[in-house]
Design a protein around this motif. Structure first.
Motif, PDB file in Angstrom:
ATOM      1  N   VAL A 207      -8.239  -0.973   5.622  1.00  0.00           N
ATOM      2  CA  VAL A 207      -7.986  -0.989   4.872  1.00  0.00           C
ATOM      3  C   VAL A 207      -9.649  -1.032   4.322  1.00  0.00           C
ATOM      4  O   VAL A 207     -10.256  -2.633   4.997  1.00  0.00           O
ATOM      5  CB  VAL A 207      -7.235  -2.130   4.057  1.00  0.00           C
ATOM      6  CG1 VAL A 207      -7.074  -1.830   2.215  1.00  0.00           C
ATOM      7  CG2 VAL A 207      -5.662  -1.680   4.184  1.00  0.00           C
ATOM      8  N   VAL A 240      -6.819   3.466   5.044  1.00  0.00           N
ATOM      9  CA  VAL A 240      -7.011   3.606   3.383  1.00  0.00           C
ATOM     10  C   VAL A 240      -7.873   3.610   2.379  1.00  0.00           C
ATOM     11  O   VAL A 240      -8.773   2.378   2.809  1.00  0.00           O
ATOM     12  CB  VAL A 240      -5.979   2.359   3.483  1.00  0.00           C
ATOM     13  CG1 VAL A 240      -4.901   2.735   2.052  1.00  0.00           C
ATOM     14  CG2 VAL A 240      -4.633   2.732   4.464  1.00  0.00           C
ATOM     15  N   ASP A 241      -7.961   3.890   1.920  1.00  0.00           N
ATOM     16  CA  ASP A 241      -8.847   3.827   0.999  1.00  0.00           C
ATOM     17  C   ASP A 241      -8.824   3.277  -0.364  1.00  0.00           C
ATOM     18  O   ASP A 241      -8.015   4.257  -0.737  1.00  0.00           O
ATOM     19  CB  ASP A 241      -9.690   5.096   1.039  1.00  0.00           C
ATOM     20  CG  ASP A 241     -11.293   5.801  -0.482  1.00  0.00           C
ATOM     21  OD1 ASP A 241     -11.496   4.133  -0.818  1.00  0.00           O
ATOM     22  OD2 ASP A 241     -11.962   6.291   0.194  1.00  0.00           O
ATOM     23  N   VAL A 242      -9.000   2.286  -1.164  1.00  0.00           N
ATOM     24  CA  VAL A 242      -8.636   2.179  -2.210  1.00  0.00           C
ATOM     25  C   VAL A 242      -9.665   1.863  -3.322  1.00  0.00           C
ATOM     26  O   VAL A 242      -8.994   1.494  -3.971  1.00  0.00           O
ATOM     27  CB  VAL A 242      -8.154   0.297  -2.093  1.00  0.00           C
ATOM     28  CG1 VAL A 242      -7.490   0.330  -0.920  1.00  0.00           C
ATOM     29  CG2 VAL A 242      -9.803  -0.447  -1.755  1.00  0.00           C
ATOM     30  N   ASP A 244     -10.752   3.719  -5.053  1.00  0.00           N
ATOM     31  CA  ASP A 244     -10.191   5.162  -6.400  1.00  0.00           C
ATOM     32  C   ASP A 244     -10.163   4.041  -7.782  1.00  0.00           C
ATOM     33  O   ASP A 244      -9.507   4.422  -8.595  1.00  0.00           O
ATOM     34  CB  ASP A 244     -10.224   6.323  -6.750  1.00  0.00           C
ATOM     35  CG  ASP A 244     -10.864   6.656  -5.913  1.00  0.00           C
ATOM     36  OD1 ASP A 244     -12.458   6.640  -6.552  1.00  0.00           O
ATOM     37  OD2 ASP A 244     -10.651   7.821  -5.414  1.00  0.00           O
ATOM     38  N   GLY A 245      -8.907   3.219  -6.911  1.00  0.00           N
ATOM     39  CA  GLY A 245      -7.595   2.551  -7.679  1.00  0.00           C
ATOM     40  C   GLY A 245      -8.589   1.129  -7.991  1.00  0.00           C
ATOM     41  O   GLY A 245      -7.583   0.732  -9.384  1.00  0.00           O
ATOM     42  N   ILE A 260       0.505  -1.471 -10.372  1.00  0.00           N
ATOM     43  CA  ILE A 260       1.876  -0.860  -9.695  1.00  0.00           C
ATOM     44  C   ILE A 260       2.323  -0.373 -10.473  1.00  0.00           C
ATOM     45  O   ILE A 260       3.193   0.911  -9.744  1.00  0.00           O
ATOM     46  CB  ILE A 260       1.889  -1.669  -8.683  1.00  0.00           C
ATOM     47  CG1 ILE A 260       2.766  -2.430  -8.744  1.00  0.00           C
ATOM     48  CG2 ILE A 260       1.013  -2.236  -7.014  1.00  0.00           C
ATOM     49  CD1 ILE A 260       3.415  -2.896  -7.217  1.00  0.00           C
ATOM     50  N   LYS A 282      -1.943  -4.878  -5.909  1.00  0.00           N
ATOM     51  CA  LYS A 282      -2.032  -3.478  -6.120  1.00  0.00           C
ATOM     52  C   LYS A 282      -3.182  -3.068  -4.795  1.00  0.00           C
ATOM     53  O   LYS A 282      -2.559  -2.130  -4.159  1.00  0.00           O
ATOM     54  CB  LYS A 282      -3.722  -3.196  -7.110  1.00  0.00           C
ATOM     55  CG  LYS A 282      -3.301  -0.863  -7.200  1.00  0.00           C
ATOM     56  CD  LYS A 282      -4.266  -1.575  -8.426  1.00  0.00           C
ATOM     57  CE  LYS A 282      -4.769   0.319  -8.985  1.00  0.00           C
ATOM     58  NZ  LYS A 282      -5.242   0.260 -10.067  1.00  0.00           N
ATOM     59  N   LEU A 283      -3.430  -3.453  -4.085  1.00  0.00           N
ATOM     60  CA  LEU A 283      -4.489  -3.334  -2.389  1.00  0.00           C
ATOM     61  C   LEU A 283      -2.922  -3.239  -1.561  1.00  0.00           C
ATOM     62  O   LEU A 283      -2.919  -2.022  -0.748  1.00  0.00           O
ATOM     63  CB  LEU A 283      -5.134  -4.616  -2.125  1.00  0.00           C
ATOM     64  CG  LEU A 283      -6.337  -4.993  -2.581  1.00  0.00           C
ATOM     65  CD1 LEU A 283      -7.339  -6.630  -2.066  1.00  0.00           C
ATOM     66  CD2 LEU A 283      -7.178  -3.860  -2.330  1.00  0.00           C
ATOM     67  N   TYR A 286      -1.537   0.163  -2.007  1.00  0.00           N
ATOM     68  CA  TYR A 286      -1.877   0.789  -0.997  1.00  0.00           C
ATOM     69  C   TYR A 286      -1.794   1.356   0.048  1.00  0.00           C
ATOM     70  O   TYR A 286      -2.131   2.643   0.898  1.00  0.00           O
ATOM     71  CB  TYR A 286      -3.573   1.243  -1.735  1.00  0.00           C
ATOM     72  CG  TYR A 286      -4.269   1.365  -2.641  1.00  0.00           C
ATOM     73  CD1 TYR A 286      -4.813   3.364  -2.798  1.00  0.00           C
ATOM     74  CD2 TYR A 286      -4.284   1.211  -4.071  1.00  0.00           C
ATOM     75  CE1 TYR A 286      -4.729   3.511  -3.823  1.00  0.00           C
ATOM     76  CE2 TYR A 286      -5.012   1.661  -5.534  1.00  0.00           C
ATOM     77  CZ  TYR A 286      -5.540   2.947  -4.991  1.00  0.00           C
ATOM     78  OH  TYR A 286      -5.271   3.537  -6.107  1.00  0.00           O
ATOM     79  N   SER A 289       2.350   2.233   2.214  1.00  0.00           N
ATOM     80  CA  SER A 289       2.442   3.465   2.842  1.00  0.00           C
ATOM     81  C   SER A 289       2.416   4.056   4.422  1.00  0.00           C
ATOM     82  O   SER A 289       2.713   4.470   4.867  1.00  0.00           O
ATOM     83  CB  SER A 289       2.861   4.995   2.168  1.00  0.00           C
ATOM     84  OG  SER A 289       3.043   6.093   2.870  1.00  0.00           O
TER      85      SER A 289
END
Length: 428
Positions: A207, A240-242, A244-245, A260, A282-283, A286, A289
């Protein structure tokens, strides 16, 4: 009358100015009590009533309570509703997912625990070290430590989130290197590659770092994330790119944003670095999945969530015949991946799959036949459906009738064609 006024005025002044004469033989306690309860003067009698009215009107008009120069407002405490996520007992053979990294990985582990709270097939084991990183191997050398953790825990998957503490000088056998210099980058890439290689065999999910309030820190974190992405994908892991969240539409850092469920909540703490409870969850959202896909948890998780199944989860069977068994496949509306696939019908290979000739798609795509309506369906009263072949046959029949009428009646036969078609439809 005027003389009486002046006499009263002189008596009032003398009453205010004259000192109180103590009585001989009376103790001090009695004199102090008398001071408190002494008779009001003529001046006090004249103006005391107006002062009382003024105070009473002020107290009635202003509901606030005044203490000295401070104004105290009485506020009602809001009743905060705490959402409690019900937990289920994990199975003995539940998949163990190891989470390692720095203090941000600790928050990620807490978020994943909440996301998978109802999943009996997955359990997360957090082994994060708050002050660790890639640079400070004297704190934790993750490429060596993770091997010991793998031998001890034997995890099915590993989640890595590290790098928040790496904005500093690096010490190696070749010397000390300042942050983000060429030698620093070479050594950093080497250490990240070593950690990725050590965890690649355990369904690695890495992540990336989230943005923070400081712009200079974000510039460095973007460099770190690109190194992570390159090295993780090189060994077949999932990145996993977070980023933009936790930014707005302009790409700027935000303290509050959608959680979420889409509700605007506070995601980051006041220091602009750490996560709140909603931010941690929220982490985990992401990473969920990617973890399911890497560890092939989709089908097992779906079956384990059914109330009728109490034993170990089993994968979905390929045979699917609702007409014969009277049972249909359960598909989650929250995540298409839970039914074992990521598209609606699947690739073109579904035509050759076992039992495909019994599906509605097979009849429609290959034979051009739509499903027959039955009682209870909305199109039951519409009559038999017309396929492309039936429509073409009807058009050919109408064209033949038009040509025959044109020969006998002439050019005006086209006016009678609509009525002829209505007759043909009624006869059918």
């Amino acid at each position: 009358m005027r003389s009486l006024f002046w006499i009263l005025a002189i008596l009032a002044v003398l009453g205010l100015a004259a000192p109180e004469v103590p009585v001989f033989g009376v103790d001090s306690a009695y004199s102090q009590a008398r001071k408190k309860n002494k008779r009001p003067s003529l001046f006090q009698l004249l103006f005391k009533r107006k002062r009382r009215r003024r105070n009473s009107s002020a107290s009635q008009g202003n509901p606030r309570r005044r203490i000295g120069q401070r104004i105290v407002r009485r506020r009602k405490k809001a009743n905060r509703q705490v959402v409690v996520i019900p937990k289920v007992d994990k199975l003995e053979n539940a998949a163990k997912i190891l989470v390692i990294g720095d203090f941000m990985a600790d928050g990620l582990a807490k978020g994943l625990t909440q996301i998978f709270a109802k999943d009996a097939n997955v359990v997360f084991i957090e082994e994060a070290r708050g002050l660790s990183g890639i640079v400070r191997e004297d704190v934790v050398n993750w490429s060596a430590e993770v091997k010991n953790l793998i031998d001890e825990i034997k995890p099915a998957g590993i989640v890595v989130m590290v790098g928040m503490n790496d904005r500093q000088q690096m010490k190696s056998t070749a010397g000390r290197f300042d942050k983000l210099t060429e030698n620093w980058k070479k050594e950093y890439v080497k250490r990240v590659a070593a950690l990725a290689a050590a965890t690649a065999s355990r369904n690695l999910v890495w992540v990336g770092l989230p943005p923070v309030r400081s712009g200079s820190m974000n510039a460095d974190y973007l460099v770190f994330n690109e190194i992570f992405r390159t090295q993780v994908e090189a060994v077949g892991g999932t990145y996993v790119d977070v980023w933009d969240g936790y930014t707005n539409a302009e790409g700027k850092f935000i303290t509050a944003g959608p959680d979420i469920k889409g509700q605007i909540v506070r995601l980051r703490s006041s220091d602009g670095i750490n996560m709140t409870r909603a931010g941690k969850r929220k982490l985990g959202f992401y990473a969920e999945s990617a973890i399911r896909k890497a560890n092939k948890l989709a089908a097992e998780t779906l079956l384990a969530s059914l109330p009728s199944l109490t034993g170990p989860a089993q994968p979905l069977k390929a045979e699917y015949d609702p007409a014969k068994t009277g049972r249909t496949m359960i598909v989650s509306l929250e995540g298409p991946a839970l039914d074992g696939g990521s598209v609606l019908e699947g690739p073109l290979g579904f035509i050759n799959a076992e039992g495909a000739d019994r599906s509605v798609s097979f009849e429609l795509v290959l034979r051009g036949n739509v499903s027959t309506s039955h009682a209870g369906r909305i199109d039951a009263a519409w009559g038999p459906a017309k396929t492309d072949k039936a429509q073409a046959a009807e058009e050919d029949k109408a064209d033949a009738m038009k040509k025959a009428l044109t020969k006998k009646i002439g050019p005006k036969a086209s006016l009678a064609i609509p009525y002829v078609r209505e007759v043909l439809v009624s006869l059918n």
